[in-house]
Design a protein around this motif. Structure first.
Motif, PDB file in Angstrom:
ATOM      1  N   GLY A  42       0.688  -1.323   0.059  1.00 33.40           N
ATOM      2  CA  GLY A  42       0.014  -0.072  -0.038  1.00 33.40           C
ATOM      3  C   GLY A  42       0.691   1.211   0.034  1.00 33.40           C
ATOM      4  N   ALA A  43       2.282   1.299   0.646  1.00 34.93           N
ATOM      5  CA  ALA A  43       2.970   2.183   0.655  1.00 34.93           C
ATOM      6  C   ALA A  43       3.519   2.482  -0.750  1.00 34.93           C
ATOM      7  N   ARG A  44       3.562   1.472  -1.654  1.00 34.97           N
ATOM      8  CA  ARG A  44       4.200   1.555  -2.879  1.00 34.97           C
ATOM      9  C   ARG A  44       2.887   1.893  -4.041  1.00 34.97           C
ATOM     10  N   HIS A  45       1.955   1.532  -3.749  1.00 30.44           N
ATOM     11  CA  HIS A  45       0.674   1.617  -4.786  1.00 30.44           C
ATOM     12  C   HIS A  45      -0.460   2.428  -3.887  1.00 30.44           C
ATOM     13  N   GLN A  46      -0.568   3.507  -4.073  1.00 31.02           N
ATOM     14  CA  GLN A  46      -1.456   4.402  -3.309  1.00 31.02           C
ATOM     15  C   GLN A  46      -2.871   4.167  -3.860  1.00 31.02           C
ATOM     16  N   ASP A  47      -3.242   3.647  -4.880  1.00 32.59           N
ATOM     17  CA  ASP A  47      -4.465   3.410  -5.420  1.00 32.59           C
ATOM     18  C   ASP A  47      -4.877   1.904  -4.728  1.00 32.59           C
ATOM     19  N   ARG A  48      -6.206   1.961  -4.264  1.00 34.23           N
ATOM     20  CA  ARG A  48      -6.582   0.745  -3.525  1.00 34.23           C
ATOM     21  C   ARG A  48      -6.536  -0.481  -4.433  1.00 34.23           C
ATOM     22  N   GLY A  49      -7.256  -0.178  -5.665  1.00 30.56           N
ATOM     23  CA  GLY A  49      -7.474  -1.425  -6.755  1.00 30.56           C
ATOM     24  C   GLY A  49      -6.036  -1.696  -7.136  1.00 30.56           C
ATOM     25  N   GLU A  50      -5.149  -0.939  -7.268  1.00 28.75           N
ATOM     26  CA  GLU A  50      -3.801  -1.519  -7.808  1.00 28.75           C
ATOM     27  C   GLU A  50      -3.164  -2.153  -6.640  1.00 28.75           C
ATOM     28  N   GLN A  51      -3.326  -1.718  -5.373  1.00 30.19           N
ATOM     29  CA  GLN A  51      -2.764  -2.367  -4.598  1.00 30.19           C
ATOM     30  C   GLN A  51      -3.295  -4.022  -4.374  1.00 30.19           C
ATOM     31  N   ASP A  52      -4.657  -3.797  -4.618  1.00 29.48           N
ATOM     32  CA  ASP A  52      -5.318  -5.217  -4.364  1.00 29.48           C
ATOM     33  C   ASP A  52      -4.728  -6.034  -5.441  1.00 29.48           C
ATOM     34  N   ASP A  53      -4.579  -5.487  -6.771  1.00 31.66           N
ATOM     35  CA  ASP A  53      -4.156  -6.385  -7.788  1.00 31.66           C
ATOM     36  C   ASP A  53      -2.627  -6.808  -7.575  1.00 31.66           C
ATOM     37  N   VAL A  54      -1.823  -6.011  -7.412  1.00 30.93           N
ATOM     38  CA  VAL A  54      -0.486  -6.235  -7.047  1.00 30.93           C
ATOM     39  C   VAL A  54      -0.423  -7.420  -5.808  1.00 30.93           C
ATOM     40  N   PHE A  55      -1.152  -7.492  -4.530  1.00 31.57           N
ATOM     41  CA  PHE A  55      -1.112  -8.271  -3.653  1.00 31.57           C
ATOM     42  C   PHE A  55      -1.696  -9.531  -4.137  1.00 31.57           C
ATOM     43  N   ALA A  56      -2.692  -9.585  -5.141  1.00 29.64           N
ATOM     44  CA  ALA A  56      -3.230 -11.074  -5.681  1.00 29.64           C
ATOM     45  C   ALA A  56      -1.980 -11.575  -6.602  1.00 29.64           C
ATOM     46  N   GLN A  57      -1.351 -10.723  -7.254  1.00 31.30           N
ATOM     47  CA  GLN A  57      -0.167 -11.222  -8.123  1.00 31.30           C
ATOM     48  C   GLN A  57       1.011 -11.663  -7.128  1.00 31.30           C
ATOM     49  N   PHE A  58       1.193 -10.739  -6.192  1.00 26.37           N
ATOM     50  CA  PHE A  58       2.269 -11.398  -5.089  1.00 26.37           C
ATOM     51  C   PHE A  58       1.831 -12.943  -4.478  1.00 26.37           C
ATOM     52  N   ALA A  59       0.513 -13.161  -4.200  1.00 27.04           N
ATOM     53  CA  ALA A  59       0.269 -14.307  -3.757  1.00 27.04           C
ATOM     54  C   ALA A  59       0.417 -15.485  -4.797  1.00 27.04           C
ATOM     55  N   GLU A  60       0.323 -15.218  -5.971  1.00 20.66           N
ATOM     56  CA  GLU A  60       0.470 -16.231  -7.002  1.00 20.66           C
ATOM     57  C   GLU A  60       2.027 -16.522  -7.329  1.00 20.66           C
ATOM     58  N   ALA A  61       2.687 -15.206  -7.309  1.00 21.42           N
ATOM     59  CA  ALA A  61       4.321 -15.486  -7.638  1.00 21.42           C
ATOM     60  C   ALA A  61       4.868 -15.989  -6.327  1.00 21.42           C
ATOM     61  N   LEU A  62       4.413 -15.854  -5.128  1.00 18.99           N
ATOM     62  CA  LEU A  62       4.892 -16.489  -4.015  1.00 18.99           C
ATOM     63  C   LEU A  62       4.841 -18.194  -4.231  1.00 18.99           C
ATOM     64  N   TRP A  63       3.510 -18.349  -4.461  1.00 25.22           N
ATOM     65  CA  TRP A  63       3.143 -19.976  -4.709  1.00 25.22           C
ATOM     66  C   TRP A  63       4.165 -20.544  -5.561  1.00 25.22           C
ATOM     67  N   LYS A  64       4.342 -19.691  -6.891  1.00 24.57           N
ATOM     68  CA  LYS A  64       5.113 -20.370  -7.756  1.00 24.57           C
ATOM     69  C   LYS A  64       6.498 -20.197  -7.413  1.00 24.57           C
ATOM     70  N   SER A  65       7.094 -19.365  -6.646  1.00 28.54           N
ATOM     71  CA  SER A  65       8.521 -19.161  -6.430  1.00 28.54           C
ATOM     72  C   SER A  65       9.133 -20.007  -5.374  1.00 28.54           C
ATOM     73  N   LEU A  66       8.051 -20.761  -4.312  1.00 22.77           N
ATOM     74  CA  LEU A  66       8.496 -21.547  -3.353  1.00 22.77           C
ATOM     75  C   LEU A  66       9.367 -22.921  -3.886  1.00 22.77           C
ATOM     76  N   PRO A  67       8.974 -23.615  -4.944  1.00 26.01           N
ATOM     77  CA  PRO A  67       9.748 -24.667  -5.259  1.00 26.01           C
ATOM     78  C   PRO A  67      11.000 -24.374  -5.280  1.00 26.01           C
ATOM     79  N   SER A  68      11.533 -23.259  -6.043  1.00 28.67           N
ATOM     80  CA  SER A  68      12.938 -22.718  -6.107  1.00 28.67           C
ATOM     81  C   SER A  68      13.634 -22.216  -5.026  1.00 28.67           C
ATOM     82  N   PHE A  69      12.847 -21.945  -3.696  1.00 29.32           N
ATOM     83  CA  PHE A  69      13.373 -21.469  -2.694  1.00 29.32           C
ATOM     84  C   PHE A  69      14.266 -22.263  -1.880  1.00 29.32           C
ATOM     85  N   ALA A  70      15.568 -22.005  -1.515  1.00 32.70           N
ATOM     86  CA  ALA A  70      16.547 -22.845  -1.201  1.00 32.70           C
ATOM     87  C   ALA A  70      16.914 -22.601   0.336  1.00 32.70           C
TER      88      ALA A  70
END
Length: 212
Positions: A42-70
Motif C-alpha cells: 500500500g505504501a508503494r501503490h496508493q490506489d486501492r485497486g492497484e494495491q489489491d491487484d499487486v497483492f493478488a499477483q504477489f500471492a501467485e508469485a509466492l506460490w510459484k516461487s516456493l519450489p525454487s526457494f533454497a
C-alpha cells in the motif's frame, strides 16, 4: 508476531515444501506475513485497486516461487523479496499485464487467503493514513519510504534488507559484500530518519529535544 510463533510457522512451511505441498506452504506464509506485506504494498501503490491487484499477483508469485526457494534466508525475507519484485514487475509491465497474465484462480486456497487478508487489513490502513507523520513519510522518495517501512514497521535486520532491496538483475550478495551493503543501507536509513525527524520537529509534531 512473537519470534517463537514465527519460527514455528516457518518450520511448518518448510516441511510442507519438502513434501511438495507448495500451495499449503504459500497459505502458511500468507497467514503469517500477508497482512504486513499488504500494508507494505500500500505504501508503494496508493490506489486501492492497484494495491489489491499487486497483492493478488504477489500471492501467485509466492506460490510459484516456493519450489525454487533454497531456504538460505528466512521465509519472511523471501516473502518480502517476492513482494518487492512483484511490485516492480507490475509497474514495468502494467500496459501489457492483462494480456499476458491470467488472474489467480478464485477457487484456490491461496486466493481465498489473499482475499481475506485484503479485507481484514483495510480498517487498519485507513486509520494510519490520517497520521501526519505518515503523510510526511509519503512525501519522501519511494526508495526512502521503502527503507523506512521495512526497517521501522517490519523490523527487518540490515542483512535482510540488503537481500530484499538488491536489484532484480543483481546476483545474491554473500559474505563481506552483503555486510558492506547492509552498512550502506544503515547509513542511508540514518540520513532519512534524521531528515524526517527534522521536518516533524519544524511542524511541531515532536518535541525539540526528542532524539528518537
Amino acid at each position: 508476531m512473537e519470534a517463537r510463533k514465527r519460527d514455528d510457522l516457518e518450520s511448518e512451511a518448510r516441511i510442507l515444501c519438502e513434501r511438495g505441498d507448495f500451495e499449503g506452504a504459500a497459505t502458511v506464509a500468507l497467514k503469517a506475513y500477508g497482512a504486513e506485506v499488504y500494508t507494505f504494498l500500500g505504501a508503494r501503490h496508493q490506489d486501492r485497486g492497484e494495491q489489491d491487484d499487486v497483492f493478488a499477483q504477489f500471492a501467485e508469485a509466492l506460490w510459484k516461487s516456493l519450489p525454487s526457494f533454497a531456504w538460505m534466508s528466512s521465509l519472511r525475507t523471501f516473502v518480502y523479496a517476492v513482494a518487492r519484485r512483484t511490485s516492480l514487475y507490475h509497474r514495468r509491465e502494467a500496459h501489457r499485464r492483462r494480456q499476458r497474465e491470467a488472474p489467480l484462480d478464485g477457487g484456490s486456497v491461496v486466493s481465498r487467503v489473499a482475499a481475506a487478508i485484503r479485507s481484514a487489513t483495510t480498517p487498519l490502513e485507513r486509520s494510519e493514513v490520517k497520521s501526519r507523520i505518515a503523510e510526511l513519510r509519503a512525501e519522501l522518495p519511494e526508495e526512502d519510504q521503502e527503507l523506512l517501512v521495512l526497517r521501522v514497521d517490519r523490523q527487518l535486520s540490515w542483512l535482510e534488507l540488503a537481500e530484499v532491496l538488491r536489484g532484480e538483475d543483481e546476483a545474491p550478495l554473500e559474505g563481506e559484500a552483503l555486510k558492506r551493503e547492509a552498512a550502506r543501507l544503515r547509513k542511508r536509513f540514518q540520513l532519512v530518519k534524521d531528515a524526517l525527524r527534522e521536518r516533524a520537529r519544524r511542524e511541531g509534531l515532536i518535541p525539540e529535544d526528542d532524539d528518537r
